[in-house]
Design an enzyme around this catalytic site. Structure first.
Site, PDB file in Angstrom:
ATOM      1  N   ASP A 123      79.864  -6.439  69.114  1.00  0.00           N
ATOM      2  CA  ASP A 123      78.661  -6.104  69.968  1.00  0.00           C
ATOM      3  C   ASP A 123      77.831  -4.940  69.183  1.00  0.00           C
ATOM      4  OD1 ASP A 123      76.860  -5.597  72.063  1.00  0.00           O
ATOM      5  OD2 ASP A 123      78.083  -7.006  73.208  1.00  0.00           O
ATOM      6  N   HIS A 168      74.120  -2.210  75.121  1.00  0.00           N
ATOM      7  CA  HIS A 168      74.613  -3.787  75.443  1.00  0.00           C
ATOM      8  C   HIS A 168      76.125  -3.632  75.273  1.00  0.00           C
ATOM      9  CE1 HIS A 168      75.123  -7.856  74.910  1.00  0.00           C
ATOM     10  NE2 HIS A 168      74.317  -8.181  75.599  1.00  0.00           N
ATOM     11  N   SER A 359      75.659 -12.734  78.346  1.00  0.00           N
ATOM     12  CA  SER A 359      76.226 -11.792  78.128  1.00  0.00           C
ATOM     13  C   SER A 359      77.034 -11.032  78.843  1.00  0.00           C
ATOM     14  CB  SER A 359      75.100 -10.406  77.834  1.00  0.00           C
ATOM     15  OG  SER A 359      74.611 -10.887  76.790  1.00  0.00           O
TER      16      SER A 359
END
Length: 530
Positions: A123, A168, A359
């Site tokens: 990520d 994120h 996600s």
């Protein structure tokens, strides 16, 4: 623009026309140079930056004259069902009524005193000061694979904006394996463990500064590193268009017995972002990967057209991707949106309540795989002893358990929108590993179903000429990438392998490729030839 070999490694370029070339023309120019020098032709491709997964990208928004979407970290998304008031609403997705992670972890600890497993988390990295980071985060093993950051730790830095993509990696990592938090961290909403597999050893791999952009080579390098470090599960809440290097690395991970879970992708049902693809993206589209789709709090799909109720005004317009049908056979749904979302973008705030997108679903599916593999470690190893050199069977055993135990009754059209059903982590532990009926998944490739033949290119590329075969595969990869980025061609992503294309389809494809400024001149020359 770097040129990569079929394994995703940079190679020296022989560019005769300058760096202003279209990236794919630069690749063809390199191939021409190799052929002129009498070298054996090998597949080459550009090291692309994929701009597909998320449209919450400042450059994109500016180009469309859009404002950044504001979030209130104390609010759930208004368009989607939210948890009822109750003791566990902060972690509702972990409870027995939903993904069953609390129950699954309790069952695991009853059997395995000191559970462990290595999970690779690919990520944007992690923010080291967040209080909910996994207790077994292997910071010394974390790596950045962004150019200019090679060899450094996978540290992410909050930009201070309220974009969903900012931080994120921290958010998805905490959903995967977050540790314990106190009421002071959650605005008095919850105290306790927040991760779905809190015992897992997490190796963080940073491949992008933002979820909106993925470099081809960064994903390849990260997955190769995960294999070398002995990861048994990969969680990647990112997606994009396919490349040959990605396909080869997915095949390598599968052969090593690694369960790879990646996001199906997101799309939007309002505004300019409607142009993004609505079908499952890569790597999730390959059969050797588990595609993580979304299901909401009310057990209806995270897809507007599949829902009974009409959406309300305002709020978030993002939804999950799905289809085509042959891809949904290796997809599995987990709960999103309105799960917690870790953040460090506001002073004193560590969580929002509006986590969404596939996600959020991806780390849940990866966590369930990690729990099952840990629970049945000894039994799996005994089976693998009977099949030396066939570690892929381990991946198929995981898929069998997760798919067989999934909830297929809450939503009757699950095959269309969810895949094999809704994730049930504890039920999966009731499905022991078996050597019976394991079928090796189809190899990940970038070959298109007869597209060269449809476009009249196949005959010119057939024959004994090995260079033509390489050129044809390069054309196929470029066309498949165009099918993701050109809205006029995205309907072809919904076609099945055996679908019959009409003459109108073929001409539409040819016309769009010929007029697009993004298509290489080399491909256009072949398309325009009589």
């Amino acid at each position: 623009m770097e040129i990569l070999d079929k394994f995703g490694k940079p190679i020296p370029r022989i560019i005769t026309k300058g760096d202003e070339l279209n990236p794919w023309d630069a690749a063809h120019d390199y191939l021409d140079g190799e052929l002129a020098a009498g070298q054996k032709p090998e597949f080459v491709e550009p090291d692309l930056r994929h701009r597909i997964f998320s449209a919450q990208d400042p450059e994109y928004l500016a180009s469309q004259n859009l404002d950044l979407e504001a979030f209130d970290e104390n609010e759930y998304l208004k368009n989607w069902p939210r948890p009822d008031d109750g003791t566990d609403r902060f972690v509702w997705h972990l409870t027995d009524k939903y993904s069953e992670f609390f129950k699954a972890n309790k069952r695991l600890l009853e059997k395995v005193k000191d559970p462990w497993i290595k999970v690779g988390h690919i990520d944007t990295g992690f923010q080291p000061d967040h209080p909910a980071l996994p207790k077994n985060l292997m910071k010394d093993k974390s790596r950045s694979f962004i150019k200019g950051e090679e060899g450094k730790q996978a540290i992410d830095v909050a930009s201070g904006t309220k974009l969903e993509q900012d931080g994120h990696g921290t958010a998805t990592m905490i959903l995967l394996a977050g540790g314990s938090v106190g009421n002071s961290h959650t605005s008095d909403n919850y105290s306790g463990v927040v991760g779905a597999a809190p015992f897992a050893e997490i190796i963080s791999m940073r491949i992008s500064e933002t979820v909106a952009l993925i470099q081809t080579s960064s994903f390849v390098d990260a997955l190769e590193y995960a294999i070398s470090e002995g990861c048994e599960v990969i969680s990647m809440s990112m997606a994009g268009a396919p490349t040959k290097a990605w396909a080869n690395m997915v095949n390598k991970a599968y052969a090593a017995g690694i369960t790879v879970v990646t996001a199906a992708g997101n799309s939007w049902f309002e505004g300019p972002r409607k142009a993004l693809p609505k079908t499952i993206l890569y790597p999730a589209r390959w059969e050797r990967v588990i595609a993580a789709t979304g299901v909401a709090y009310d057990n209806l799909p995270y897809v507007l057209k599949a829902r009974i109720q009409t959406k309300s005004e305002g709020g978030e317009t993002m939804q999950g991707n799905f289809g085509p049908a042959d891809v949904m056979t290796h997809a599995l749904a987990a709960y999103t949106p309105n799960v917690f979302w870790a953040t460090m973008n506001d002073a004193g705030k560590y969580f929002r309540l509006d986590g969404g997108g596939t996600s959020s679903a991806t780390p849940q599916v990866a966590a369930a795989a990690a729990i099952w593999l840990t629970y049945y470690r000894n039994e799996i190893n005994e089976i693998l002893k009977k099949f030396p050199g066939e570690k892929w069977r381990k991946v198929e055993m995981v898929k069998n358990a997760l798919f067989a135990s999934a909830d297929r009754h809450s939503y009757p059209l699950h095959k269309i929108y969810l895949g094999r059903g809704i994730l049930k982590a504890d039920q999966a532990l009731t499905v022991p590993p078996s050597e019976e009926n394991l079928v090796k998944a189809k190899e990940a490739t970038v070959n298109l179903w007869g597209i060269l033949d449809l476009l009249g290119l196949l005959l010119r590329l057939k024959g004994e000429n090995e260079a033509n075969e390489v050129r044809g595969e390069m054309f196929q990869t470029e066309i498949l990438q165009q099918m993701h980025t050109n809205p006029a061609l995205q309907k072809f992503l919904e076609y099945h392998e055996n679908d019959i294309w009409s003459d109108a389809d073929r001409e539409l494809m040819r016309e769009e490729l010929l007029k697009s400024p993004e298509v290489s001149q080399k491909l256009k020359e072949y398309l325009a030839a009589e």
